[in-house]
Motif scaffolding. Sequence first.
Motif, PDB file in Angstrom:
ATOM      1  N   GLU A 100    -101.483 -49.450 -44.541  1.00 50.87           N
ATOM      2  CA  GLU A 100    -101.130 -50.585 -45.445  1.00 50.87           C
ATOM      3  C   GLU A 100    -102.322 -50.656 -46.466  1.00 50.87           C
ATOM      4  O   GLU A 100    -101.885 -51.439 -47.349  1.00 50.87           O
ATOM      5  CB  GLU A 100    -101.095 -51.973 -44.581  1.00 50.87           C
ATOM      6  N   ALA A 101    -103.499 -50.551 -45.891  1.00 54.77           N
ATOM      7  CA  ALA A 101    -104.578 -50.978 -46.997  1.00 54.77           C
ATOM      8  C   ALA A 101    -106.011 -50.066 -47.010  1.00 54.77           C
ATOM      9  O   ALA A 101    -106.189 -49.569 -45.936  1.00 54.77           O
ATOM     10  CB  ALA A 101    -105.194 -52.409 -46.495  1.00 54.77           C
ATOM     11  N   PRO A 102    -106.391 -49.790 -48.009  1.00 54.03           N
ATOM     12  CA  PRO A 102    -107.632 -48.742 -48.053  1.00 54.03           C
ATOM     13  C   PRO A 102    -108.568 -49.113 -47.355  1.00 54.03           C
ATOM     14  O   PRO A 102    -109.306 -48.183 -46.550  1.00 54.03           O
ATOM     15  CB  PRO A 102    -108.059 -48.818 -49.329  1.00 54.03           C
ATOM     16  N   GLU A 103    -108.925 -50.399 -47.183  1.00 54.66           N
ATOM     17  CA  GLU A 103    -109.981 -50.936 -46.311  1.00 54.66           C
ATOM     18  C   GLU A 103    -109.750 -50.598 -44.919  1.00 54.66           C
ATOM     19  O   GLU A 103    -110.846 -50.389 -44.194  1.00 54.66           O
ATOM     20  CB  GLU A 103    -110.500 -52.366 -46.558  1.00 54.66           C
ATOM     21  N   VAL A 104    -108.588 -50.721 -44.275  1.00 54.45           N
ATOM     22  CA  VAL A 104    -108.378 -50.348 -42.997  1.00 54.45           C
ATOM     23  C   VAL A 104    -108.470 -48.791 -42.796  1.00 54.45           C
ATOM     24  O   VAL A 104    -108.995 -48.557 -41.738  1.00 54.45           O
ATOM     25  CB  VAL A 104    -106.941 -50.848 -42.555  1.00 54.45           C
ATOM     26  N   ARG A 105    -108.250 -48.152 -43.872  1.00 60.03           N
ATOM     27  CA  ARG A 105    -108.369 -46.672 -43.486  1.00 60.03           C
ATOM     28  C   ARG A 105    -109.732 -46.316 -43.546  1.00 60.03           C
ATOM     29  O   ARG A 105    -110.112 -45.442 -42.587  1.00 60.03           O
ATOM     30  CB  ARG A 105    -107.943 -45.787 -44.720  1.00 60.03           C
ATOM     31  N   ALA A 106    -110.501 -46.987 -44.341  1.00 54.15           N
ATOM     32  CA  ALA A 106    -111.998 -46.656 -44.201  1.00 54.15           C
ATOM     33  C   ALA A 106    -112.773 -47.414 -42.769  1.00 54.15           C
ATOM     34  O   ALA A 106    -113.530 -46.453 -42.280  1.00 54.15           O
ATOM     35  CB  ALA A 106    -112.714 -47.582 -45.221  1.00 54.15           C
ATOM     36  N   LEU A 107    -112.040 -48.453 -42.160  1.00 53.50           N
ATOM     37  CA  LEU A 107    -112.143 -48.900 -40.961  1.00 53.50           C
ATOM     38  C   LEU A 107    -112.226 -47.936 -39.727  1.00 53.50           C
ATOM     39  O   LEU A 107    -113.116 -47.699 -38.857  1.00 53.50           O
ATOM     40  CB  LEU A 107    -111.648 -50.170 -40.836  1.00 53.50           C
ATOM     41  N   LEU A 108    -110.896 -47.588 -39.976  1.00 47.07           N
ATOM     42  CA  LEU A 108    -110.525 -46.272 -38.907  1.00 47.07           C
ATOM     43  C   LEU A 108    -111.516 -45.176 -39.008  1.00 47.07           C
ATOM     44  O   LEU A 108    -111.762 -44.720 -37.882  1.00 47.07           O
ATOM     45  CB  LEU A 108    -109.095 -45.832 -39.105  1.00 47.07           C
ATOM     46  N   HIS A 109    -112.126 -44.771 -40.071  1.00 50.73           N
ATOM     47  CA  HIS A 109    -112.924 -43.681 -40.266  1.00 50.73           C
ATOM     48  C   HIS A 109    -114.361 -44.138 -39.622  1.00 50.73           C
ATOM     49  O   HIS A 109    -114.933 -43.324 -38.919  1.00 50.73           O
ATOM     50  CB  HIS A 109    -113.216 -43.146 -41.605  1.00 50.73           C
ATOM     51  N   ARG A 110    -114.555 -45.515 -39.922  1.00 53.06           N
ATOM     52  CA  ARG A 110    -115.881 -45.837 -39.212  1.00 53.06           C
ATOM     53  C   ARG A 110    -115.718 -45.932 -37.802  1.00 53.06           C
ATOM     54  O   ARG A 110    -116.631 -45.694 -36.913  1.00 53.06           O
ATOM     55  CB  ARG A 110    -116.198 -47.287 -39.624  1.00 53.06           C
ATOM     56  N   PHE A 111    -114.630 -46.445 -37.378  1.00 52.55           N
ATOM     57  CA  PHE A 111    -114.353 -46.551 -35.798  1.00 52.55           C
ATOM     58  C   PHE A 111    -114.656 -45.146 -35.078  1.00 52.55           C
ATOM     59  O   PHE A 111    -115.011 -44.952 -34.089  1.00 52.55           O
ATOM     60  CB  PHE A 111    -112.915 -47.149 -35.503  1.00 52.55           C
ATOM     61  N   TRP A 112    -113.842 -44.194 -35.632  1.00 52.14           N
ATOM     62  CA  TRP A 112    -113.901 -42.651 -35.031  1.00 52.14           C
ATOM     63  C   TRP A 112    -115.682 -42.210 -35.192  1.00 52.14           C
ATOM     64  O   TRP A 112    -115.876 -41.694 -34.328  1.00 52.14           O
ATOM     65  CB  TRP A 112    -113.086 -41.855 -35.969  1.00 52.14           C
ATOM     66  N   ALA A 113    -116.123 -42.551 -36.301  1.00 54.10           N
ATOM     67  CA  ALA A 113    -117.554 -42.262 -36.661  1.00 54.10           C
ATOM     68  C   ALA A 113    -118.553 -42.810 -35.327  1.00 54.10           C
ATOM     69  O   ALA A 113    -119.287 -42.032 -34.661  1.00 54.10           O
ATOM     70  CB  ALA A 113    -118.017 -42.612 -37.885  1.00 54.10           C
ATOM     71  N   VAL A 114    -118.144 -44.227 -34.897  1.00 51.00           N
ATOM     72  CA  VAL A 114    -119.001 -44.686 -33.907  1.00 51.00           C
ATOM     73  C   VAL A 114    -118.631 -43.947 -32.592  1.00 51.00           C
ATOM     74  O   VAL A 114    -119.472 -43.780 -31.871  1.00 51.00           O
ATOM     75  CB  VAL A 114    -118.529 -46.241 -33.863  1.00 51.00           C
ATOM     76  N   ARG A 115    -117.313 -43.809 -32.389  1.00 50.30           N
ATOM     77  CA  ARG A 115    -116.912 -42.910 -31.126  1.00 50.30           C
ATOM     78  C   ARG A 115    -117.471 -41.562 -31.070  1.00 50.30           C
ATOM     79  O   ARG A 115    -117.947 -41.118 -29.930  1.00 50.30           O
ATOM     80  CB  ARG A 115    -115.292 -42.756 -31.129  1.00 50.30           C
ATOM     81  N   LEU A 116    -117.613 -40.948 -32.180  1.00 52.27           N
ATOM     82  CA  LEU A 116    -117.990 -39.515 -32.370  1.00 52.27           C
ATOM     83  C   LEU A 116    -119.589 -39.506 -31.832  1.00 52.27           C
ATOM     84  O   LEU A 116    -120.155 -38.537 -31.187  1.00 52.27           O
ATOM     85  CB  LEU A 116    -117.932 -38.812 -33.370  1.00 52.27           C
ATOM     86  N   SER A 117    -120.266 -40.429 -32.417  1.00 48.09           N
ATOM     87  CA  SER A 117    -121.623 -40.800 -32.209  1.00 48.09           C
ATOM     88  C   SER A 117    -122.063 -41.029 -30.715  1.00 48.09           C
ATOM     89  O   SER A 117    -122.962 -40.651 -30.157  1.00 48.09           O
ATOM     90  CB  SER A 117    -122.288 -41.683 -33.180  1.00 48.09           C
ATOM     91  N   GLN A 118    -120.972 -41.417 -29.950  1.00 50.35           N
ATOM     92  CA  GLN A 118    -121.118 -41.764 -28.623  1.00 50.35           C
ATOM     93  C   GLN A 118    -121.268 -40.518 -27.814  1.00 50.35           C
ATOM     94  O   GLN A 118    -121.745 -40.534 -26.729  1.00 50.35           O
ATOM     95  CB  GLN A 118    -120.275 -42.757 -28.094  1.00 50.35           C
ATOM     96  N   VAL A 119    -120.329 -39.515 -28.092  1.00 50.77           N
ATOM     97  CA  VAL A 119    -120.157 -38.421 -27.233  1.00 50.77           C
ATOM     98  C   VAL A 119    -121.432 -37.150 -27.628  1.00 50.77           C
ATOM     99  O   VAL A 119    -121.637 -36.511 -26.770  1.00 50.77           O
ATOM    100  CB  VAL A 119    -118.691 -37.740 -27.486  1.00 50.77           C
ATOM    101  N   ARG A 120    -121.574 -37.157 -28.740  1.00 47.82           N
ATOM    102  CA  ARG A 120    -122.790 -36.611 -29.079  1.00 47.82           C
ATOM    103  C   ARG A 120    -124.133 -36.136 -28.259  1.00 47.82           C
ATOM    104  O   ARG A 120    -124.440 -35.211 -27.936  1.00 47.82           O
ATOM    105  CB  ARG A 120    -123.402 -36.777 -30.491  1.00 47.82           C
TER     106      ARG A 120
END
Length: 204
Positions: free
Chosen positions: A116-136
């Motif tokens: 629906e919105a570009p800002e939500v797509r960017a937020l989804l990428h940020r959400f995954w980035a945080v999750r990925l940083s947790q497993v590293r």
Amino acid sequence: MKEGAQARPGGRTARTRDAVLAATLAEMSEHGYGGLSVEAVAERAGVHKTTVYRRWATKASLVVDAVSVFAQSSVGVPDTGDFAEDLRLLAQAIRLALSGRDGGGVVRALFSGASEAPEVRALLHRFWAVRLSQVRPIVERALARGELPAGTDPDEVFKHLCAPLYSRLLVTAEPITPDAADRAAAAAYLVARAGILVLPPVAP
């Protein structure tokens, strides 16, 4: 304030911020990104909408802040000294986060809102980035202990761990059971140990 007195840690401002962010997650979980309004968030949080707008100028900035806090706090990073157990505990933590009162709804809202919105797509990428940083750190510690082949990609480990759990939430609508989380962790462990997730060599 008298000389020598100290301000209370956090205080009313911190409590208001926490209440607004919690209300944002609850509204997003119930109504999705498109159905979320600052007015509804303010009412649920028990504050005036101008209080919300004073700190968050737009709905998007409010949601970004709320989801970032949610991503950071909803899943802890285990450190047991054993890679297999760390993965199992992480998978169970993700299961609990996705099965919680707001967790699954927030994630569903992110995925549906991304179209629906570009800002939500960017937020989804940020959400995954945080999750990925947790497993590293889990993978880096396992590499240092010699439990994994050199060059194992932490991001791929996380994706293999999470895919079965998020698939149940977003695709098949099956319950995310403790057994399902254990199986996802075991599968990611075996794939990583077998060297399948080793990064390809970089061309000179």
